[in-house]
Design an enzyme around this catalytic site. Structure first.
Site, mmCIF file in Angstrom:
data_model
loop_
_atom_site.group_PDB
_atom_site.id
_atom_site.type_symbol
_atom_site.label_atom_id
_atom_site.label_comp_id
_atom_site.label_asym_id
_atom_site.label_seq_id
_atom_site.Cartn_x
_atom_site.Cartn_y
_atom_site.Cartn_z
ATOM 1 N N ARG A 69 0.833 -1.223 0.000
ATOM 2 C CA ARG A 69 0.000 0.000 0.000
ATOM 3 C C ARG A 69 0.862 1.266 0.000
ATOM 4 N NH1 ARG A 69 -4.278 0.391 4.381
ATOM 5 N NH2 ARG A 69 -4.933 2.136 3.105
ATOM 6 N N GLN A 100 -9.578 11.061 6.751
ATOM 7 C CA GLN A 100 -9.495 9.672 7.215
ATOM 8 C C GLN A 100 -8.397 8.948 6.449
ATOM 9 O OE1 GLN A 100 -13.819 8.010 7.520
ATOM 10 N NE2 GLN A 100 -13.860 9.723 6.106
ATOM 11 N N VAL A 102 -4.739 7.871 4.938
ATOM 12 C CA VAL A 102 -3.391 7.734 5.500
ATOM 13 C C VAL A 102 -2.340 7.966 4.411
ATOM 14 C CG1 VAL A 102 -4.180 6.134 7.298
ATOM 15 C CG2 VAL A 102 -3.355 5.197 5.117
ATOM 16 N N ASP A 103 -2.793 8.411 3.220
ATOM 17 C CA ASP A 103 -1.906 8.410 2.048
ATOM 18 C C ASP A 103 -0.986 9.620 1.930
ATOM 19 O OD1 ASP A 103 -3.603 10.480 1.061
ATOM 20 O OD2 ASP A 103 -4.830 9.059 -0.055
ATOM 21 N N HIS A 118 -6.829 8.881 11.063
ATOM 22 C CA HIS A 118 -6.451 7.463 11.032
ATOM 23 C C HIS A 118 -4.951 7.255 10.841
ATOM 24 C CE1 HIS A 118 -10.877 6.426 9.772
ATOM 25 N NE2 HIS A 118 -10.757 6.728 11.044
ATOM 26 N N CYS A 147 13.057 -2.024 15.323
ATOM 27 C CA CYS A 147 13.541 -0.716 15.784
ATOM 28 C C CYS A 147 15.071 -0.731 15.903
ATOM 29 C CB CYS A 147 12.896 -0.460 17.153
ATOM 30 S SG CYS A 147 13.475 0.992 17.990
ATOM 31 N N GLY A 187 -15.981 12.317 -0.627
ATOM 32 C CA GLY A 187 -15.441 10.984 -0.954
ATOM 33 C C GLY A 187 -15.366 10.037 0.220
ATOM 34 N N GLU A 215 -21.498 8.578 -5.486
ATOM 35 C CA GLU A 215 -22.662 7.724 -5.175
ATOM 36 C C GLU A 215 -23.424 8.313 -3.993
ATOM 37 O OE1 GLU A 215 -23.077 4.675 -6.648
ATOM 38 O OE2 GLU A 215 -21.192 4.753 -7.777
HETATM 39 P P1 OAD Z 1 -14.918 4.044 1.533
HETATM 40 O O1 OAD Z 1 -14.211 3.117 0.602
HETATM 41 O O2 OAD Z 1 -15.805 3.452 2.563
HETATM 42 O O3 OAD Z 1 -15.787 5.093 0.696
HETATM 43 C C1 OAD Z 1 -15.254 5.792 -0.401
HETATM 44 C C2 OAD Z 1 -16.328 6.738 -0.898
HETATM 45 O O4 OAD Z 1 -15.768 7.526 -1.946
HETATM 46 C C3 OAD Z 1 -17.572 6.040 -1.483
HETATM 47 O O5 OAD Z 1 -18.728 6.657 -0.926
HETATM 48 C C4 OAD Z 1 -17.464 6.321 -2.991
HETATM 49 O O6 OAD Z 1 -18.753 6.457 -3.593
HETATM 50 C C5 OAD Z 1 -16.722 7.638 -2.999
HETATM 51 N N1 OAD Z 1 -15.942 7.930 -4.225
HETATM 52 C C6 OAD Z 1 -15.250 7.076 -5.010
HETATM 53 N N2 OAD Z 1 -14.604 7.732 -5.986
HETATM 54 C C7 OAD Z 1 -14.882 9.054 -5.818
HETATM 55 C C8 OAD Z 1 -14.493 10.266 -6.495
HETATM 56 N N3 OAD Z 1 -13.676 10.231 -7.550
HETATM 57 N N4 OAD Z 1 -14.985 11.424 -6.042
HETATM 58 C C9 OAD Z 1 -15.823 11.473 -4.964
HETATM 59 N N5 OAD Z 1 -16.214 10.371 -4.296
HETATM 60 C C10 OAD Z 1 -15.754 9.189 -4.698
HETATM 61 O O7 OAD Z 1 -13.782 4.968 2.186
HETATM 62 P P2 OAD Z 1 -13.861 5.843 3.518
HETATM 63 O O8 OAD Z 1 -15.202 6.419 3.716
HETATM 64 O O9 OAD Z 1 -12.701 6.764 3.479
HETATM 65 O O10 OAD Z 1 -10.391 3.136 8.115
HETATM 66 O O11 OAD Z 1 -13.603 4.728 4.617
HETATM 67 C C11 OAD Z 1 -13.516 5.113 5.965
HETATM 68 C C12 OAD Z 1 -12.528 4.253 6.689
HETATM 69 O O12 OAD Z 1 -12.866 2.861 6.490
HETATM 70 C C13 OAD Z 1 -11.098 4.339 6.192
HETATM 71 O O13 OAD Z 1 -10.398 5.466 6.703
HETATM 72 C C14 OAD Z 1 -10.524 3.053 6.690
HETATM 73 C C15 OAD Z 1 -11.634 2.094 6.314
HETATM 74 O O14 OAD Z 1 -11.703 0.915 7.041
HETATM 75 C C16 OAD Z 1 -9.252 2.752 8.719
HETATM 76 O O15 OAD Z 1 -8.323 2.287 8.093
HETATM 77 C C17 OAD Z 1 -9.243 2.968 10.188
#
Ligand code: OAD
Length: 252
Positions: A69, A100, A102-103, A118, A147, A187, A215
């Site tokens: 990753r 949210q 980490v990139d 995160h 380490c 997003g 979406e």
């Molecule tokens: P998700 O993968 O759950 O959701 C991504 C969202 O981005 C979806 O609603 C898509 O419809 C939308 N999307 C995709 N492409 C897009 C674009 N080009 N423009 C706008 N929207 C777009 O990701 P997160 O909501 O970030 O946690 O997930 C939350 C957390 O769940 C992450 O931080 C991670 C994961 O488990 C940890 O690692 C603690």
């Protein structure tokens, strides 16, 4: 894309904006999101890769996944969505960016300050002495890095399932959500708390909450307005509207 008169007025005049981003903002940089048919969690099991128990059971496997990753994220470049948020930051007096992700792409785009809920995949620390490493750690397959100071296992500085978010960062994010006039949720599927609670709290406190997503999500019906489409296309328009009536502050 239709922008309401209310949003247009806020973009032109507000002094207080809070933004929450999720994996969707980085999708156009080529970084996979988590959910949906193409998402990471459709191909990998979070309980085997993203928890402290999983790490202790098989640190080499977890490091192999994070090395993959990290490589994908490091090769990715910030996209017009990330850059538009940097422009907004320079236009608005009180601007808070919460992510949210980490990139590290917001920082690489030039964001002056990012509240990372995160963690950040580019950082690692020792689980024994808690010392952070200064360089980006990449693991050799089959081996977990250790380490250099005490020999303990290194781990990526990311929040895993079952772990607590950095509390001061979270508090600052809630404070910004409570006092902002305009909140943008970009997003994110809005399924993971406490992050998903930020736009809800902002709305409760009177902010105008705008979702930008390709979406409909769990949050859509609780937002003031949803803009359907790609963050990399919508955010530059919003930043243009903001800048039409203001002067950009030089970055410090
Ligand atoms: P998700 O993968 O759950 O959701 C991504 C969202 O981005 C979806 O609603 C898509 O419809 C939308 N999307 C995709 N492409 C897009 C674009 N080009 N423009 C706008 N929207 C777009 O990701 P997160 O909501 O970030 O946690 O997930 C939350 C957390 O769940 C992450 O931080 C991670 C994961 O488990 C940890 O690692 C603690």
């Amino acid at each position: 894309m239709t922008i309401s008169a209310r949003l247009e007025a806020l973009l032109k005049a507000t002094d207080s904006v809070c933004v929450l981003t999720g994996a969707g903002i980085s999708a156009e940089s080529g970084i996979p999101t988590f959910r949906g048919p193409e998402g990471l969690w459709a191909r990998f099991k979070p309980e085997e890769l993203a928890s402290f128990d999983a790490f202790i059971r098989n640190p080499a496997l977890v490091w192999e996944w994070y090395t993959y990753r990290k490589t994908v994220m490091h090769q990715a470049q910030p996209n017009p969505g990330h850059h538009a948020l940097v422009r907004m930051e320079r236009l608005v007096r009180e601007f808070t960016l919460v992510t949210q992700n980490v990139d590290n792409l917001h920082a690489r785009a030039g964001a002056a300050k990012v509240l990372e809920l995160h963690g950040n995949i580019e950082r690692s620390y020792c689980i024994e002495c808690r010392e952070f490493t200064s360089e980006i750690v990449l693991a050799t397959p089959g081996q977990a890095p250790t380490c250099s100071a005490c020999g303990g296992l290194l781990r990526p500085d990311v929040v895993w399932f079952g772990e607590v978010l950095p509390q001061l960062v979270l508090q600052e994010a809630f404070r910004a959500s409570e006092r902002c006039e305009l909140f943008l949720t970009i997003g994110t599927s809005g399924l993971v708390y406490p992050a998903a609670g930020l736009p809800l709290r902002a709305r409760e406190c009177g902010a105008y909450v705008v979702e930008v997503n390709t979406e409909p999500t769990e949050l859509s019906h609780r937002c003031s307005e949803t803009l359907h489409g790609k963050a990399g296309e919508i955010l530059p328009h919003l930043a243009d509207m903001m800048s039409a009536s203001r002067k950009e502050q030089p970055s410090s």
